[in-house]
Design a protein around this motif. Structure first.
Motif, short mmCIF file in Angstrom:
data_model
loop_
_atom_site.label_atom_id
_atom_site.label_comp_id
_atom_site.label_asym_id
_atom_site.label_seq_id
_atom_site.Cartn_x
_atom_site.Cartn_y
_atom_site.Cartn_z
N MET A 79 0.83 -1.20 0.00
CA MET A 79 0.00 0.00 0.00
C MET A 79 0.87 1.26 0.00
O MET A 79 0.58 2.23 -0.71
CB MET A 79 -0.92 0.02 1.21
CG MET A 79 -2.03 -1.01 1.18
SD MET A 79 -3.26 -0.59 -0.07
CE MET A 79 -4.63 -1.60 0.49
N SER A 80 1.95 1.25 0.79
CA SER A 80 2.80 2.45 0.84
C SER A 80 3.51 2.68 -0.48
O SER A 80 3.69 3.83 -0.90
CB SER A 80 3.81 2.35 1.99
OG SER A 80 4.78 1.37 1.75
N TYR A 81 3.93 1.60 -1.17
CA TYR A 81 4.59 1.77 -2.47
C TYR A 81 3.66 2.49 -3.45
O TYR A 81 4.08 3.40 -4.16
CB TYR A 81 4.99 0.43 -3.07
CG TYR A 81 5.96 -0.39 -2.27
CD1 TYR A 81 6.87 0.19 -1.37
CD2 TYR A 81 5.98 -1.77 -2.39
CE1 TYR A 81 7.75 -0.59 -0.65
CE2 TYR A 81 6.87 -2.55 -1.67
CZ TYR A 81 7.75 -1.95 -0.80
OH TYR A 81 8.62 -2.72 -0.08
N VAL A 82 2.42 2.06 -3.48
CA VAL A 82 1.45 2.66 -4.41
C VAL A 82 1.17 4.11 -4.02
O VAL A 82 1.26 5.02 -4.85
CB VAL A 82 0.14 1.85 -4.45
CG1 VAL A 82 -0.92 2.57 -5.31
CG2 VAL A 82 0.38 0.44 -4.98
N ALA A 83 0.84 4.33 -2.76
CA ALA A 83 0.43 5.67 -2.32
C ALA A 83 1.53 6.70 -2.53
O ALA A 83 1.26 7.83 -2.95
CB ALA A 83 -0.01 5.62 -0.86
N ASN A 84 2.76 6.32 -2.26
CA ASN A 84 3.86 7.28 -2.35
C ASN A 84 4.25 7.64 -3.77
O ASN A 84 5.09 8.52 -3.98
CB ASN A 84 5.08 6.78 -1.56
CG ASN A 84 4.90 7.03 -0.09
OD1 ASN A 84 4.49 8.11 0.33
ND2 ASN A 84 5.19 6.03 0.72
N ARG A 85 3.62 7.05 -4.74
CA ARG A 85 3.86 7.43 -6.14
C ARG A 85 3.06 8.68 -6.52
O ARG A 85 3.28 9.25 -7.59
CB ARG A 85 3.51 6.26 -7.07
CG ARG A 85 4.41 5.05 -6.87
CD ARG A 85 4.09 3.94 -7.82
NE ARG A 85 4.29 4.34 -9.20
CZ ARG A 85 5.41 4.21 -9.89
NH1 ARG A 85 6.46 3.68 -9.33
NH2 ARG A 85 5.48 4.59 -11.15
N TYR A 86 2.13 9.09 -5.67
CA TYR A 86 1.27 10.24 -5.98
C TYR A 86 1.87 11.53 -5.43
O TYR A 86 2.33 11.57 -4.29
CB TYR A 86 -0.12 10.02 -5.38
CG TYR A 86 -0.94 9.06 -6.18
CD1 TYR A 86 -1.91 9.51 -7.07
CD2 TYR A 86 -0.74 7.68 -6.08
CE1 TYR A 86 -2.65 8.63 -7.83
CE2 TYR A 86 -1.47 6.79 -6.85
CZ TYR A 86 -2.43 7.27 -7.71
OH TYR A 86 -3.15 6.41 -8.47
N PRO A 87 1.84 12.60 -6.23
CA PRO A 87 2.36 13.89 -5.76
C PRO A 87 1.66 14.34 -4.48
O PRO A 87 0.44 14.25 -4.36
CB PRO A 87 2.04 14.86 -6.91
CG PRO A 87 1.86 13.99 -8.11
CD PRO A 87 1.32 12.69 -7.60
N GLY A 88 2.44 14.80 -3.54
CA GLY A 88 1.89 15.33 -2.31
C GLY A 88 1.50 14.30 -1.28
O GLY A 88 1.11 14.66 -0.17
N VAL A 89 1.59 13.04 -1.61
CA VAL A 89 1.25 11.99 -0.65
C VAL A 89 2.51 11.56 0.08
O VAL A 89 3.54 11.29 -0.53
CB VAL A 89 0.58 10.78 -1.34
CG1 VAL A 89 0.42 9.62 -0.37
CG2 VAL A 89 -0.76 11.18 -1.93
N ARG A 90 2.41 11.51 1.39
CA ARG A 90 3.48 11.03 2.24
C ARG A 90 2.89 9.92 3.11
O ARG A 90 2.37 10.16 4.19
CB ARG A 90 4.07 12.18 3.07
CG ARG A 90 4.82 13.18 2.20
CD ARG A 90 5.22 14.43 2.94
NE ARG A 90 4.08 15.10 3.57
CZ ARG A 90 3.20 15.86 2.91
NH1 ARG A 90 3.32 16.06 1.62
NH2 ARG A 90 2.20 16.42 3.56
N ALA A 91 2.96 8.70 2.58
CA ALA A 91 2.38 7.54 3.25
C ALA A 91 3.44 6.89 4.13
O ALA A 91 4.54 6.58 3.67
CB ALA A 91 1.87 6.53 2.22
#
Length: 162
Positions: A79-91
């Motif tokens: 989940m963290s790998y996917v989420a952290n690919r998005y700008p502004g997301v710090r998972a």
């Protein structure tokens, strides 16, 4: 600790099959705390693919539709790998309240990722509470967080493309 919890705030939550049961408990806990909970899924323990749930949640946070969100999977890593690919997301994957608090204080983590196979229900609630109520310190950490986001011109200037 300063309370930065914002009852009434909409918080999306999502999991794969490994995190489903804990997601259900946290979803109810968030609602009891006064949050508006958006359950993105999954809705059972049937095998699923974590990116199918991480992408929509991360997109909401990235686009500002939600200020923060919660993801769960077996280890928290996928989940963290996917989420952290998005700008502004710090998972941030957090396995205890101290890690969750530091993720907020120092990194302004806006997505909490829980490793459902490795935390108890009680610990997960404590982690969630720490993450919800810990403010970002800013100051010296602000510049570091700003360095996380890079546009293409910065990447070109450094000679790196990623």
């Amino acid at each position: 600790m300063v309370d930065v919890a914002k009852p009434g705030e909409r918080i999306p939550i999502a999991s794969d099959h490994a995190g489903f049961e804990l997601k259900e408990r946290l979803r109810l806990a968030l609602a009891e705390m006064g949050y508006e909970v958006e359950d993105i899924g999954t809705h059972s323990t049937a095998s699923t693919d974590y990116p199918d749930y991480a992408h929509p949640l991360a997109q909401e946070v990235s686009e500002g539709q939600a200020a923060r969100g919660v993801l769960l999977c077996g280890t928290g890593l996928g989940m963290s790998y996917v989420a952290n690919r998005y700008p502004g997301v710090r998972a941030a994957v957090a396995w205890n309240p101290d890690v969750a608090a530091l993720a907020r204080k120092h990194n302004d983590a806006n997505v909490l990722v829980l490793p459902a196979r490795f935390v108890s229900d009680e610990d997960a609630l404590a982690i969630l509470q720490a993450w919800l109520t810990t403010p970002f310190e800013g100051g010296r950490h602000q510049g570091r967080v700003a360095k996380i986001e890079r546009d293409e011109s910065e990447a070109d200037a450094s000679g790196s493309t990623t």
